[in-house]
Design an enzyme around this catalytic site. Structure first.
Site, PDB file in Angstrom:
ATOM      1  N   LYS A 115      30.444  42.778  44.793  1.00 54.71           N
ATOM      2  CA  LYS A 115      31.846  41.989  45.265  1.00 54.71           C
ATOM      3  C   LYS A 115      32.762  43.143  46.184  1.00 54.71           C
ATOM      4  O   LYS A 115      33.399  42.628  47.110  1.00 54.71           O
ATOM      5  CB  LYS A 115      32.956  41.785  44.235  1.00 54.71           C
ATOM      6  N   SER A 157      36.466  39.495  42.692  1.00 56.00           N
ATOM      7  CA  SER A 157      36.597  39.636  41.123  1.00 56.00           C
ATOM      8  C   SER A 157      37.599  40.750  40.790  1.00 56.00           C
ATOM      9  O   SER A 157      37.364  41.580  41.376  1.00 56.00           O
ATOM     10  CB  SER A 157      35.289  39.946  40.413  1.00 56.00           C
ATOM     11  N   TYR A 182      26.822  44.422  39.628  1.00 54.69           N
ATOM     12  CA  TYR A 182      27.702  43.079  39.969  1.00 54.69           C
ATOM     13  C   TYR A 182      28.806  43.268  40.858  1.00 54.69           C
ATOM     14  O   TYR A 182      29.254  42.485  41.819  1.00 54.69           O
ATOM     15  CB  TYR A 182      27.806  42.198  38.907  1.00 54.69           C
TER      16      TYR A 182
END
Lengths: 337, 337
Positions: free
Chosen positions: B152, B124, B148
Site C-alpha cells: 500500500k 490502508s 501487505y
C-alpha cells in the site's frame, strides 16, 4: 559458478563481468541495450580472451526471462538493469516504477520459478535521502527524496521481505556511492547517452571538447570549499565488491546490505582539480545555484563491507581521474567510435 | 460519469458500486474473482434495478486491461483490486508485490495510454505502522510493518510521484481503518474465503456456528479493558466516502490522502459485546497471547475528510453489528448459499 548479469553491457555491469571472468566464473549477460552497447562486451572478450553469451532481453518481458532461465543453469544473478537518472525519474516516474520495480518483480518470479535464489542487487546511497548526516550507515532508515531512489528503496523492501519469507534466498543489497573511473586498459568505461547526469563524465566531456564548461551547482555549502562532497569509488573497486558479495552469499546465505564507498568524500572542486591534473590543463567551470534535493555531504560508513567481506577501496582520486581520462581520450564518443 | 471499479465484486467494492449507482453514475466492474463472487453484483443489480457490466480481468494481464479500456470510456477508476491478508503477505511477499504493486503499475499504464487520469485508491491505515501513536494523521510518515502494508505504501508513493510529475492526474489515497458491517438489506456483505483474518467476520462465523470460539490476541494492552482498540467503520459509510472523494477529485483535481475512519476506537471486548447484543446471546471467546506486529490502539484523526469532503461516519457500533449479523444470518455460507 554461472552468473547471470542483468544490465551487463552497461558501465558498472561490463566492469563487473570482467571481474567475474577474471575470478574464474562463467557469465551470461542480459541487457535491453537501452543505455548500453554490445561493443562493451566485445571489448571485455578482447581483454579476457573469453566470449560472454549475450541475450537481448527486457525485464518487462516475462516470457523472454523464462526462455533465458530455461536456456542456462544459473547459480546467482547480479542485477544491474534499470533506469538511473534522478532528474528524469521525476518527469516520468511511472516508467521508472514499471522498469525498475515491476521489472525486478518479473526477474524474481523467473528466478523463483527456475530455482535460482541468489541475487546481488544494485542499490544506491540515494536511499539514505536527505534526513541523515554523513557518514551513512546501513542501519539508518531509508528515505529517498526522488522517484529513482524510491525505486531502489522499494526493491530493497521487496527483497528483504522475500528473504525473510524463505531462507532459501540469499540476497545482497549493495548501496553504491559515486562510481567513476574506468578499467585501466582504457577499453571499457562509462558511455552516457545525452548530457551526462554525473560529475566525472561531464568533466571528461568538457576535457575532450564535447561540452563547453562544467556547471557547479552550489558553492555555498558548509564544506571545505563550498562545493558538495561525494564519496567517489573507482568502478574497478566497485566491481571487486560485487565479486566479494557473491562469495559471501555463496558461503553464508542470508539477507545483507552493504555500503560500497571509500568512506571519505571529495568536493566538486577537488574532483575538478584532480581531473585537470590528469588532463594536464585547467578546465573551464562556472558556479550556478544549488539544485533542489542536493545535499551538502554524502559519504559512506564503509566499515561493514570491510568487516564482512574483507573489501575496501584501493584506488585514489587521482587514479580514478587518470583512468577515466584515458577511456575518454581514447574513446571521445564512447563506444560509437 | 462512468467509473471503472477494480475489485468491484468484493466486499468494499460491491458496496461502493451500489453507492455509485445510487449517486447516478454508470459503473463497470473488473475483478479476477480470486476472492469475490459475481453473485454480489447480481444482488447489487437486484437492489438497484440496474445491471453492471462485468469483466473478468486480472491486473497482471496488460492486454486484458488494454481491451477493457478500449471497450469503454471511463472518467475515473476506483481501484480496490489486490491481495489483503497481512499474515499471508509475510509468507508469500513476492505474490503480494506482483499482484498489488506491479498490478497497479499495469493499471496506471493502461489508464495513461487511454487518457483516464483520475483514480481513487484503496490504501490502508496499515501504512502508519507501529512508530506513531493514535490518532493517526495523514501527514505522519509512513512505515508499514508487514509486506501487505508495504504494498500500500509503495503504491501511495508511486501515485504521489505520478501526480507530482503530471498535473493532469487526479488522485485520492484513502486510508481505511477497519471496515465492518453490511448493507442494511442483508443482501451483500463480507464473504471471506477460508479462516477470516478480521475480527467481525470471525465473530459472525462464531455466531452462526461455523467457528467454535473467538480467540482474542492480547488482554494486557494499556487500554480500557486490556484488549486492542481499532477504529471500526461501517462499509456503507466507507462507500459514501469514495463517492465524496470522487466528487472532490472531479471538482478540484490534485493529489490527496484522507483517513476514512470514525475518529474513535472500540476494544475487541466492546465489539464482541455489541455483536452479542445484536445476536441476542453471549458468544464464546478465549484470550491468547499478543500477536507480533499488533499495536495497542489504532484510530483515525478523521478531521481532514470532514473538512475537505464534508464526509464523516454516521453509523454506530451497534448498527455495524446488527447489519453484519443480518447479512451473516441470512447468508451463513456467504454467496455460496
Amino acid at each position: 559458478m554461472t552468473i547471470l548479469v542483468t544490465g551487463g553491457a552497461g558501465y558498472i555491469g561490463s566492469h563487473t563481468v570482467l571481474a567475474l571472468l577474471e575470478a574464474g566464473h562463467d557469465v551470461v549477460v542480459m541487457d535491453n541495450l537501452s543505455n548500453a552497447s554490445e561493443e562493451s562486451l566485445r571489448r571485455v572478450a578482447e581483454l579476457t580472451g573469453r566470449t560472454v553469451p549475450f541475450h537481448r532481453v527486457d525485464l518487462t518481458d516475462p516470457e523472454g526471462l523464462d526462455r533465458l532461465f530455461s536456456s542456462h543453469s544459473f547459480d546467482s544473478v547480479i542485477h544491474f538493469a534499470g533506469l538511473k537518472a534522478v532528474g528524469e525519474s521525476a518527469e516520468i516516474p511511472l516508467e521508472y516504477y514499471y522498469r525498475n520495480v515491476a521489472g525486478t518483480i518479473n526477474l524474481l518470479r523467473a528466478m523463483d520459478a527456475h530455482g535460482v535464489r541468489s541475487i546481488v542487487f544494485s542499490s544506491s546511497a540515494t536511499v539514505y535521502g536527505d534526513n541523515h548526516h554523513a557518514p551513512f550507515v546501513e542501519k539508518m532508515e531509508m528515505g529517498a527524496n526522488n522517484p529513482y531512489g524510491r525505486t531502489k528503496e522499494q526493491i530493497e523492501d521487496i527483497l528483504t521481505d522475500l528473504g525473510a519469507s524463505d531462507e532459501r534466498w540469499s540476497i545482497a543489497l549493495l548501496r553504491y556511492f559515486n562510481p567513476v573511473g574506468a578499467h585501466e586498459s582504457g577499453r571499457i568505461g562509462e558511455d552516457p547517452s545525452g548530457i551526462p547526469n554525473n560529475l566525472m563524465p561531464f568533466i571528461a566531456q568538457v576535457a575532450v571538447g564535447r561540452r563547453e564548461k562544467l556547471m557547479i551547482f552550489g558553492n555555498d555549502y558548509p564544506t571545505v570549499d563550498g562545493t558538495g562532497i561525494r564519496d567517489y569509488i573507482h568502478v574497478v573497486d566497485l566491481a571487486a565488491g560485487h565479486v566479494a558479495a557473491l562469495n559471501y552469499l555463496t558461503a553464508h546465505g542470508g539477507v545483507h546490505r552493504w555500503n560500497l564507498g571509500a568512506g571519505t568524500g571529495s568536493s566538486v572542486l577537488q574532483v575538478l582539480n584532480a581531473f585537470s591534473r590528469a588532463v594536464g590543463r585547467e578546465l573551464p567551470y562556472e558556479f550556478a545555484p544549488r539544485r533542489p534535493g542536493d545535499i551538502a555531504e554524502s559519504y559512506a560508513d564503509a566499515s561493514a563491507a570491510l568487516a564482512d567481506l574483507g573489501w575496501s577501496t584501493t584506488k585514489t582520486l587521482d587514479q580514478m581521474c587518470e583512468d577515466h581520462w584515458r577511456w575518454q581520450k581514447n574513446n571521445p564518443n564512447g563506444y560509437a567510435d
